[in-house]
Write a protein that holds these residues in place. Sequence first.
Motif: not given
Length: 273
Positions: A67, A80, A104-109, A139
């Motif tokens: 990430f 996040l 964490w694959q679901q989280v966008r920054y 992401w």
Amino acid sequence: MKTWLLALLLFASPLGAKAPLLATPYQGGLDLKAYWVSEKLDGIRGRWDGKALLSKSGKPLAAPAWFTRALPPQPLDGELWLGRGHFQALSAIVLDTQPDDAAWQQVRYMLFDLPGHPGPFDDRLKAMEQLVAKQHLPWLAVIPQFKVASEEALFARLDQVIAQGGEGLMLHRGDALYQSGRSPSLIKLKKAQDMEGTVLAILPGKGKYQGMMGALLLELDNGVRFKLGSGFSDDERRSPPKVGARVTFAYQDLSLAGKPRFARFIRVRPDGA
């Protein structure tokens, strides 16, 4: 020393990484043409200092190596985010000291600023869009920014965001430099204002709350103390926030003594957020 050079030196330094830009509440009477508007995301602030991902308070966040490895060496400021209404799930993912790759694959920054850029927000916005296009990471994105022509249009958009499950709006003055601390160049607009306080004591309940928490004694950042007794579920009263915890609450306005009026508990701020 020229203003742009001072800003560059400050926010390229470790000190700048510890002092993020903070918003002030909307008061009205603004020249809205001078501001960019975006949705206020209900996420966890993530500040990238070029080497590590930090929370709003400056604590390291244990993101997976994949990430952060792809992020650029320059400082970034953003949120996040999992999506509207998923703050608790996001907290469990982001604040876990052993990062779960699949989660964490679901989280966008979602970026909203560039602390190290010496120019005004108008220029920083263009630079963010160029950076995201260059990095091309699924992401990483810029929070959409838009303009409104009037206060009527601003509040119409606020109603739309709230109806869709959003939290509120942010207004960012286009000609303002990134600066440390709370600033009128960044404004938050919500249906109800919110604030944080530190739990000093747990006060016992009476009547139907006998044997449970009745209220929390909170201390605000400015030293004002008050009792917060509304907005808690029975489960929260049986297992109240601990002394020393930071809690977020909504309120209507402040009394002459600086105490929040009609305050209601929202949530405990997770450790490290």
